[in-house]
Design an enzyme around this catalytic site. Structure first.
Site, PDB file in Angstrom:
ATOM      1  N   LYS A 165      28.199  21.429  39.150  1.00 52.42           N
ATOM      2  CA  LYS A 165      28.590  22.518  38.425  1.00 52.42           C
ATOM      3  C   LYS A 165      28.616  22.530  36.865  1.00 52.42           C
ATOM      4  O   LYS A 165      27.961  23.587  36.028  1.00 52.42           O
ATOM      5  CB  LYS A 165      30.238  23.121  38.865  1.00 52.42           C
ATOM      6  CG  LYS A 165      30.162  23.462  40.205  1.00 52.42           C
ATOM      7  CD  LYS A 165      31.347  24.379  40.795  1.00 52.42           C
ATOM      8  CE  LYS A 165      31.417  25.064  42.077  1.00 52.42           C
ATOM      9  NZ  LYS A 165      30.822  24.232  43.250  1.00 52.42           N
TER      10      LYS A 165
ATOM     11  N   GLU B 241      37.326  26.527  33.514  1.00 53.66           N
ATOM     12  CA  GLU B 241      36.446  27.680  33.490  1.00 53.66           C
ATOM     13  C   GLU B 241      37.607  28.970  33.337  1.00 53.66           C
ATOM     14  O   GLU B 241      38.305  28.970  33.866  1.00 53.66           O
ATOM     15  CB  GLU B 241      35.535  27.857  34.354  1.00 53.66           C
ATOM     16  CG  GLU B 241      34.438  28.947  33.985  1.00 53.66           C
ATOM     17  CD  GLU B 241      33.290  28.643  35.471  1.00 53.66           C
ATOM     18  OE1 GLU B 241      32.187  28.321  35.173  1.00 53.66           O
ATOM     19  OE2 GLU B 241      33.760  29.152  36.247  1.00 53.66           O
TER      20      GLU B 241
ATOM     21  N   ARG C  48      19.880  26.539  49.256  1.00 55.01           N
ATOM     22  CA  ARG C  48      19.603  26.608  50.631  1.00 55.01           C
ATOM     23  C   ARG C  48      19.759  28.032  51.086  1.00 55.01           C
ATOM     24  O   ARG C  48      19.820  29.014  50.168  1.00 55.01           O
ATOM     25  CB  ARG C  48      20.465  25.938  51.385  1.00 55.01           C
ATOM     26  CG  ARG C  48      22.066  26.491  50.772  1.00 55.01           C
ATOM     27  CD  ARG C  48      23.207  25.984  51.583  1.00 55.01           C
ATOM     28  NE  ARG C  48      24.283  26.073  51.119  1.00 55.01           N
ATOM     29  CZ  ARG C  48      25.178  26.935  51.079  1.00 55.01           C
ATOM     30  NH1 ARG C  48      24.537  28.209  51.865  1.00 55.01           N
ATOM     31  NH2 ARG C  48      26.167  27.112  50.617  1.00 55.01           N
TER      32      ARG C  48
END
Length: 450
Positions: free
Chosen positions: A116, A200, A293
């Site tokens: 991430k 974050e 995906r």
């Protein structure tokens, strides 16, 4: 077009992929665990190979067993579905090294987006908005606290290698941050083998918007609309719809363009999803992550665009052009999907068991992607998802009406089932208005006052 395909997954998504492949004349190979031998996807494949016991580490995550099955059956390609090995760059590389076709993005793109922090930094460099947060892992609780102080509380504490809503916690102050940092780091080390932690900004009232992208065989990256995914429990989705009722045309154009830039930044090929947080108060988007995906909720996109995303994946992997003109894509109507899980509808705790009754709803604009049927057993070994119920209407009001009827007509007896939650949700004024956010399920579960 490739001629034979091994589906390295189970349940409804394996059945879904096998259905499209067989329609295209592709020979299909299922791999399955001992626990799944009686499920529909095994019977519907042209061939089936037992690869291990119920434990996913010994079956669906056992890359050596899957590759051996591919060689033994003469499979030309492997489709990983979602979950399990679908975002495992080492497995994708092994597939290619063994002379097989990988139906998905290249290992480099999977690696780039799998972390991430690295993904945030790549997106920021590509001009994709990211939420205020750390550009390097917070190696200690003190570093996390220093970062959180600069960002401003509350903050989200995330496992950098996490996914699927796992390895995330909210901290509202310094004491909470220290406690959550230790928990998330420990969880990340155990589950993902990587204890890196990202700090974050946390947005208390936010919507979860994602964009379906396709990296075409000729190198172009295109966006097939957005999906609203804000009905969640434990940071995992329960309901998805498209188009999002939250966005103006200008905001929609902005987020689709940003998603295309994200895909282009990593040379993306095949199907993927760019997930964003949308702050309705400020009208701002922030990159959250890229799922390299096919997504669980892809059928709503298929419904409004009239495309088969699995077919497009197979065409891209075969080096073929898409079945549609990318310059002439248009949304028709509104689609909503609900995830029918073997879990109780109040606390959402898993409740596996033998299915004694299974009656699927039917009707115009109603689709069910099911992994089970009557007489089968939902075991505790895997995710609780039993089926996906998708409706497509002329507009959102029509889709909601169809969904009410379809939920009422879906009967599952045996395991616990969350269908009563959807009945409750469809009577919820916040949801039916379209003006909801990721806190809606929590508010629905708050104790009633008075």
């Amino acid at each position: 077009m490739l001629r034979s395909l091994l589906v390295a997954n189970r349940g409804e998504i394996a059945r879904r992929i096998i259905g499209t492949a067989r329609r295209l004349g592709i020979r299909t190979i299922a791999v399955h665990s001992e626990a799944d031998a009686a499920l529909p996807f095994v019977a519907e494949a042209d061939e089936a190979v037992l690869i291990g016991p119920a434990n996913p580490a010994q079956s669906y995550r056992n890359s050596e067993a899957i590759l051996a099955a591919a060689k033994a059956t003469g499979a030309e390609a492997i489709h990983p579905g979602y979950g399990f090995l679908s975002e495992n760059a080492a497995f994708a590389s092994a597939v290619v090294e063994n002379g097989l076709i990988w139906v998905g993005p290249g290992p480099d793109a999977i690696t780039a987006m799998g972390d991430k922090i690295n993904a945030r930094n790549l997106m920021a460099a590509a001009g994709v908005p990211v939420a205020p947060g750390t550009t390097d892992p917070a190696r200690t609780a003190d570093e996390a606290l220093e970062a959180a102080t600069g960002i401003g509380f509350p903050v989200m504490v995330k496992a950098s290698a996490g996914g699927g809503g796992m390895g995330m916690a909210v901290a509202s102050d310094a004491d909470g941050l220290r406690a959550e940092y230790d928990k998330v780091r420990g969880f990340a080390e155990r589950v993902f083998g990587d204890g890196s932690v990202l700090i974050e900004r946390y947005f208390p009232r936010v919507r979860h918007i994602e964009v379906q992208i396709l990296g075409l065989a000729d190198g172009r990256v295109i966006a097939l609309g957005e999906r609203e995914c804000s009905v969640q429990r434990r940071n995992q989705k329960l309901v998805e719809e498209t188009p999002s009722p939250a966005l103006t045309p200008a905001q929609r154009a902005e987020v689709l363009a940003a998603a295309v830039r994200a895909g282009e930044a990593v040379g993306y090929r095949n199907a993927g999803t760019v997930e964003c947080l949308f702050d309705p108060a400020g009208g701002e988007f922030f990159f959250l992550e890229m799922n390299t995906r096919l997504q669980v909720e892809h059928p709503v996109t298929e419904a409004v665009f009239g495309v088969d995303l699995v077919e497009e994946q197979l065409r891209i992997a075969s080096g073929l052009e898409p079945t549609f003109d990318p310059g002439a894509l248009a949304v028709t109507g509104h689609a909503i999907e609900v995830r029918v899980n073997a879990e109780d509808p109040k606390r959402f705790l898993p409740g596996p068991g033998a299915i004694t009754t299974w009656v699927e709803p039917t009707g115009e604009g109603v689709r069910v992607d099911a992994g089970y049927a009557a007489g089968m057993t939902v075991t505790p070994n895997y995710d609780s998802l039993m089926a996906k119920l998708i409706v497509h209407g002329a507009d959102r009001a029509d889709a909601l009406a169809k969904l009410r009827a379809a939920v009422a007509g879906f009967e599952v007896v045996g395991p616990k089932v969350n269908l009563p939650f959807f009945t409750e949700l469809l009577d919820n004024a916040e949801f039916t208005s379209g003006d909801y956010d990721t806190g809606i399920v929590g508010r629905m579960r708050e104790p009633k006052k008075g």
